[in-house]
Design a protein around this motif. Structure first.
Motif, PDB file in Angstrom:
ATOM      1  N   SER A   1       0.818  -1.219   0.000  1.00 12.62           N
ATOM      2  CA  SER A   1       0.000   0.000   0.000  1.00 12.62           C
ATOM      3  C   SER A   1       0.845   1.259   0.000  1.00 12.62           C
ATOM      4  N   ARG A   2       2.089   1.172   0.477  1.00 14.53           N
ATOM      5  CA  ARG A   2       2.925   2.375   0.493  1.00 14.53           C
ATOM      6  C   ARG A   2       3.427   2.747  -0.894  1.00 14.53           C
TER       7      ARG A   2
ATOM      8  N   ARG B   1      -0.194   3.638  -3.751  1.00 18.76           N
ATOM      9  CA  ARG B   1      -0.197   5.078  -4.059  1.00 18.76           C
ATOM     10  C   ARG B   1      -0.067   5.304  -5.563  1.00 18.76           C
TER      11      ARG B   1
ATOM     12  N   LEU C   1      -2.526   7.459  -7.934  1.00 13.57           N
ATOM     13  CA  LEU C   1      -2.086   8.539  -8.829  1.00 13.57           C
ATOM     14  C   LEU C   1      -2.551   8.268 -10.253  1.00 13.57           C
TER      15      LEU C   1
ATOM     16  N   HIS D   1      10.879  -0.905  -4.186  1.00 17.63           N
ATOM     17  CA  HIS D   1      12.248  -1.236  -4.597  1.00 17.63           C
ATOM     18  C   HIS D   1      13.060  -1.728  -3.401  1.00 17.63           C
ATOM     19  N   GLU D   2      14.006  -2.569  -3.693  1.00 16.57           N
ATOM     20  CA  GLU D   2      14.910  -3.014  -2.633  1.00 16.57           C
ATOM     21  C   GLU D   2      15.555  -1.777  -1.984  1.00 16.57           C
ATOM     22  N   GLY D   3      15.582  -1.770  -0.665  1.00 20.30           N
ATOM     23  CA  GLY D   3      16.146  -0.616   0.037  1.00 20.30           C
ATOM     24  C   GLY D   3      15.094   0.416   0.405  1.00 20.30           C
ATOM     25  N   ASN D   4      13.871   0.262  -0.110  1.00 22.16           N
ATOM     26  CA  ASN D   4      12.824   1.239   0.166  1.00 22.16           C
ATOM     27  C   ASN D   4      11.713   0.648   1.024  1.00 22.16           C
TER      28      ASN D   4
ATOM     29  N   ALA E   1       7.928   2.428  -7.122  1.00 26.04           N
ATOM     30  CA  ALA E   1       7.872   3.427  -6.052  1.00 26.04           C
ATOM     31  C   ALA E   1       6.499   4.087  -6.095  1.00 26.04           C
ATOM     32  N   ALA E   2       6.146   4.780  -5.030  1.00 30.52           N
ATOM     33  CA  ALA E   2       4.825   5.399  -4.916  1.00 30.52           C
ATOM     34  C   ALA E   2       4.551   6.381  -6.049  1.00 30.52           C
ATOM     35  N   ASN E   3       5.624   6.950  -6.620  1.00 29.08           N
ATOM     36  CA  ASN E   3       5.421   7.962  -7.663  1.00 29.08           C
ATOM     37  C   ASN E   3       5.518   7.390  -9.073  1.00 29.08           C
ATOM     38  N   MET E   4       5.485   6.047  -9.200  1.00 30.41           N
ATOM     39  CA  MET E   4       5.641   5.433 -10.515  1.00 30.41           C
ATOM     40  C   MET E   4       4.303   5.000 -11.104  1.00 30.41           C
TER      41      MET E   4
ATOM     42  N   ALA F   1       3.061   5.778 -14.010  1.00 31.49           N
ATOM     43  CA  ALA F   1       3.185   5.387 -15.417  1.00 31.49           C
ATOM     44  C   ALA F   1       3.582   3.918 -15.530  1.00 31.49           C
ATOM     45  N   GLU F   2       4.531   3.514 -14.716  1.00 33.89           N
ATOM     46  CA  GLU F   2       5.001   2.129 -14.772  1.00 33.89           C
ATOM     47  C   GLU F   2       3.941   1.165 -14.240  1.00 33.89           C
TER      48      GLU F   2
END
Ligand SMILES: Cc1cc2nc3c(=O)[nH]c(=O)nc-3n(C[C@H](O)[C@H](O)[C@H](O)COP(=O)(O)OP(=O)(O)OC[C@H]3O[C@@H](n4cnc5c(N)ncnc54)[C@H](O)[C@@H]3O)c2cc1C
Ligand code: SF4
Ligand code: SF4
Lengths: 549, 347
Positions: free
Chosen positions: A429-430, A434, A438, A483-486, A523-526, A528-529
């Motif tokens: 959900s994070r 998101r 969007l 993503h890994e690390g996030n 990521a939350a801002n992706m 388009a992907e």
């Protein structure tokens, strides 16, 4: 229940935090391995206690209810605390050996000369500005004899090495620049040797111009570094070819000042182990994960401020103090608690394999006779429930049964089933949750028959969840992780990826094309992907047709 | 204590304003968040994720989380498309808000300016911005990646083979009087270059710079990686010209050969700097803040707003997302402290 906070540290940062907390009527106990308290607070303040020569050796419990074992000069004591704030100083280690220089009156570390100058000048430029004080191995207590500053006078040359062997930091450069200005005013020649001039901090570019105007010379190196030759008398002969003019230079430095590496103290390293705190690659008490900003650690109720969490400039200190106080107040008010149903271990089913205890990134599972979940510390990542081999852990709204009820195929509108396959997308959900929001807000078209199951963390997406989707006639399943690390839970996404890879082999064995299960990191801002992945998957599955069995 | 009777006006819905609003709400204070554009997030909401095979902690996605937190918190009231019409200081602040022509009066106990920065406009730089389509700013590059998930040349929609990043455009520039480093552009460009290479492995990236500034916790690792995969040239190009075949020719002094050199690229990205925003000045005037010393050149600590007025984020000085949230935390702490000492209501 106690209201008291344990504050670990003994420098200006700890002092600032203590003052701020006390002014908010929050009781504080300050504990330090040092022999004397250097924090300038009236210790008679009724809410303030201090103990010296004291270390944390053990800790149980969780936010609101820590039980900490402290070892002090009089043995061990176990005390309750509501929260723990770590505000220890970093260690500054001079990089003499990187340049094969031996410390002597003509070769000093940046901290040494700063402290010497501070002692010798009563009218310091930074009068009363305690904030600029950086703690290190206390060289000021024993100035090298004879005091090297006595031999400095007009016409002598001081060379500062900042960030040659390793990249440096703006606050160290700032110290070097400040000292150069001071030395210039006595008529000395000053020079700063560096690779990348670290002016990426408050007021630094302007200070750089000011030092240039005052006659401080700068030499920048990109590849070849200068060579240093230390004379028996201790002074250093520096030779190099200037990169811009291509001219060779040799400088006899009457004083050479070497910068420092900044690293966590051994005590901080101990604390990471004792308190189960994740660290970054240098060992500071905060992993390189944006979800820990600003002063969070992986454990609720344990905060890491300033030089305990990374290399920070002393000018950020005031911000660290306030941000720590704000976070702590919110913790105490309970406004940082993650709402929702928490993990629960059915003790009857638990086989005490301790998988959950080892996995929980928040250390929310403690070991009584059987493992036990501390509700307040649980962040609902669901990793324990998904990984427990005995299926003894449950988070009610994430149970396969509960999720299955949401997996009803979406009826086909208009066109044939073949072109609109039934898809299930499990979304963290994070991130993907998101991104989907969007995408929808911007009017993007998503696959017609895609059921989206948002989970708090992709670590909760179990083998059973995915298999349930296939059992309930899904033609394809997407697993979206961050993503890994996030990952807020550090490794939920890695576990999800591992399970997906495993399930692909299982699918193959039971005759289902493994490409019907796809994992994608977002990521939350992706947005388009998100759309692109989902639509491409819809097409891929439509082309493949329904699962044959 | 009864903080819920206290109301704070936060002006600006970027990462700083959002973050401060959430911090204040968590302290039990009521927040009115005013944003003059149609959406929350400020500049960060235009940035793209720069992850390569893993997250590089650029922080851009954090704004989505902050938007959700502010949006869902009961104590945060959000006004979009809203301007501050007037602020009168009596005991409290009487504020007139203008939302799409509709006026509304609110009374608040403290005001936080989180009005952010203005990106430098590079039209007067000799890099052909505005004349050559394939010369873009870093902000436009981020927007393109965020919108399309890929980088293509605006002139012909082709994938670029090589790209140049020119650093410090509008920053560290004495001819403009901009004596500040914008802090974020070195990290943004190097992360972006590696992100593009991850998605479009054929892209060769060249980075023209003065000094590489630190970014993030793991700077050493990222820098070492960039040194391997990106051509780093310590020189700032003199100009950019368009070639007959619609490419871009950069001339620069090459530190390796000690001679002027020309290189041709498919795209040129200008790493434009952060500038003080006019909006901050206007509001400051409304609030009687002496802005004589307001420039990113100065240490922000020198700005001393009057009692009850606070400033956070890039309205103060250039900073990245992580530092903006820290700055917001500081402002929230300062506001809480101020309210406690200025009212008998809060104990
Ligand atoms: C190309 C580029 C790449 C970047 N990359 C990164 C990166 O990778 N990592 C990183 O950490 N940082 C990065 N940054 C920096 C990042 O964008 C800033 O740190 C961040 O946006 C600062 O947030 P802010 O809230 O202070 O300001 P802003 O984002 O500018 O937000 C200010 C808000 O206030 C509103 N506002 C202004 N005036 C008024 C008014 N009078 N009334 C009402 N509302 C008003 C604006 O509309 C806006 O929404 C990058 C910046 C750029 C330009
Ligand atoms: S790279 Fe940046 S936007 Fe992408 S996941 Fe990491 S922090 Fe978020
Ligand atoms: S961060 Fe880098 S590109 Fe940006 S102004 Fe500073 S030195 Fe120049």
């Amino acid at each position: 229940m106690t209201e008291r906070t344990l504050l670990l540290g003994n420098g200006p940062l700890a002092s600032g935090i203590a003052k701020t907390l006390l002014s908010g009527n929050i009781p504080v106990m300050l504990a330090t391995p040092d022999t004397a308290i250097s924090v300038s607070i009236d210790t008679l303040v009724p809410l303030f206690e201090t103990c010296t020569e004291t270390r944390v050796t053990h800790c149980t419990g969780s936010a609101g209810n820590f039980q900490v074992v402290l070892s002090g000069p009089h043995g061990f004591t176990s005390l309750p605390f509501t929260s723990i704030v770590i505000a220890e100083d970093a260690v500054h280690s001079p990089l003499f050996s990187s340049y094969r220089l031996s410390p002597c009156p003509a070769v000093l570390s940046l901290s040494e000369i700063r402290n010497l100058l501070r002692e010798s000048s009563h009218t310091s430029k930074k009068n009363g500005q305690e904030a600029a004080k950086v703690h290190e191995t206390k060289p000021c207590l024993q100035p090298p004899a004879p005091c090297p500053l006595n031999t400095l006078s007009a016409g002598k040359t001081a060379v500062f090495i900042v960030g040659l062997a390793a990249e440096s930091y703006p606050h160290l450069l700032e110290t070097a620049m400040d000292i150069c200005l001071m030395l210039r005013s006595t008529g000395m020649n000053t020079m700063i040797l560096t690779r990348n001039l670290k002016v990426g901090a408050s007021g630094m570019e302007a200070l750089y111009r000011q030092t240039r105007e005052a006659g401080v010379a700068y030499v920048k190196f990109s590849d070849a570094l200068p060579s240093f030759h230390q004379e028996p008398a201790g002074n250093v002969c520096i030779s190099f070819v200037d990169e811009i003019t291509q001219l060779p230079f040799t400088i006899d430095a009457d004083l050479t000042v070497v910068d420092e590496a900044v690293s966590p103290s051994p005590y901080v390293k101990d604390l990471s182990r004792i308190l189960y705190l994740d660290t970054d690659t240098s060992g500071f008490l905060q992993s390189d994960n944006i979800h820990r900003l600003s002063v969070f650690t992986n454990r609720k109720g344990i905060l890491a401020a300033g030089a305990s969490r990374g290399v920070l400039s002393p000018s950020a200190q005031q911000s660290e103090i306030q941000a720590t106080a704000v976070t702590l107040l919110s913790l105490i008010k309970g406004t940082l608690t993650t709402p929702g149903i928490k993990a629960e271990i059915r003790t009857g089913a638990c086989v005490r394999c301790l998988t959950c205890f080892r996995l929980c990134p928040y250390h929310a599972i403690i070991l009584n006779a059987k493992p036990f979940v501390i509700s307040d510390a649980c962040e609902r990542c669901g990793m324990c429930a998904a990984e427990c081999p005995a299926k003894a852990i449950r988070i009610e709204d994430l149970r396969t049964q509960t999720i299955s009820e949401r997996l009803k195929p979406i009826p086909i509108q208009g066109g044939g089933a073949a072109s609109f396959p039934f898809l299930v997308a499990f979304c963290c959900s994070r991130s993907a949750g998101r991104a989907k929001e969007l995408a929808t807000a911007s009017g993007s078209n998503l696959p017609q028959r895609m059921t989206i199951i948002e989970v708090p963390c992709s670590g909760a997406i179990s083998v059973e969840h995915i298999m349930a989707a296939f059992k309930l006639q899904a033609d394809g399943v997407l697993v979206f992780t961050c993503h890994e690390g996030n990952c807020h839970s550090e490794k939920g996404n890695i576990l999800a990826a591992r399970r997906t890879a495993h399930l692909k082999t299982v699918l193959k064995q039971i005759g289902i094309d493994p490409n019907r299960l796809v994992l994608k990191t977002l990521a939350a801002n992706m947005a388009a992907e998100f759309v692109e992945t989902a639509c491409a998957f819809e097409k891929q599955i439509a082309d493949a047709g329904p699962i044959k069995n | 204590m009864n903080p819920a009777t206290k109301q704070i006006l936060v002006i600006g819905g970027g990462i700083s304003g959002l973050s401060a609003a959430v911090d204040l709400a968590r302290l039990g204070l009521a927040v009115i968040l005013v944003e003059h554009s149609a959406s929350l997030g400020g500049h960060a909401a235009h940035l793209s994720c720069k992850a390569a095979d893993r997250c590089v902690a650029c922080g851009a996605c954090m704004v989505e989380e902050k938007i959700r937190e502010a949006d869902t918190h009961d104590a945060v009231q959000i006004f979009l498309n809203t301007r501050i019409e007037k602020i009168d200081r009596h005991n409290r602040f009487d504020v007139t808000l203008n939302q799409n022509g509709q006026c509304r009066h609110v009374s608040v106990d403290a005001v936080l300016l989180a009005t952010g920065f203005t990106p430098f406009h590079p039209v007067n730089k000799p890099y052909g911005y505005g004349r050559f389509e394939n010369v873009m700013t870093n902000l436009e590059l981020d927007q393109m990646m965020r919108r399309n998930g890929a980088i293509k040349r605006p002139s012909d929609d082709e994938f670029p083979g090589n790209m140049a990043f020119i650093q410090c455009v509008g920053s560290r520039d004495s001819s403009l009087g901009h004596l500040w480093c914008s802090k974020i552009c070195c990290g943004a460009a190097l992360r972006m270059a590696r992100c593009i290479q991850h998605r479009q492995p054929e892209v060769k990236a060249t980075f023209f710079y003065i000094d590489v500034q630190n970014f993030g916790k793991n700077f050493q690792t990222y820098y070492a990686d960039a040194q391997q995969k990106v051509q780093l040239i310590r020189s700032i190009p003199a100009d950019v010209l368009k070639t007959a075949d619609d490419r871009l020719k950069l001339s620069y002094f090459d530190p390796d050969t000690h001679a002027y050199q020309e290189s041709v690229f498919d795209m040129v990205i200008l790493s434009i700097g952060l500038m003080p925003s006019e909006s901050t000045r206007d509001l400051a005037a409304m609030l009687n803040i002496d802005m004589a010393g307001y420039s990113f050149e100065q240490k922000s600590a020198l700005l001393r707003p009057p009692d009850g007025v606070f400033i956070a984020g890039t309205a103060l000085e250039p900073m990245g997302i992580a530092e903006s949230t820290l700055s917001a935390g500081k402002a929230a702490g300062d506001i809480f402290h101020y309210l406690k000492n200025h009212d008998t209501d809060i104990r």
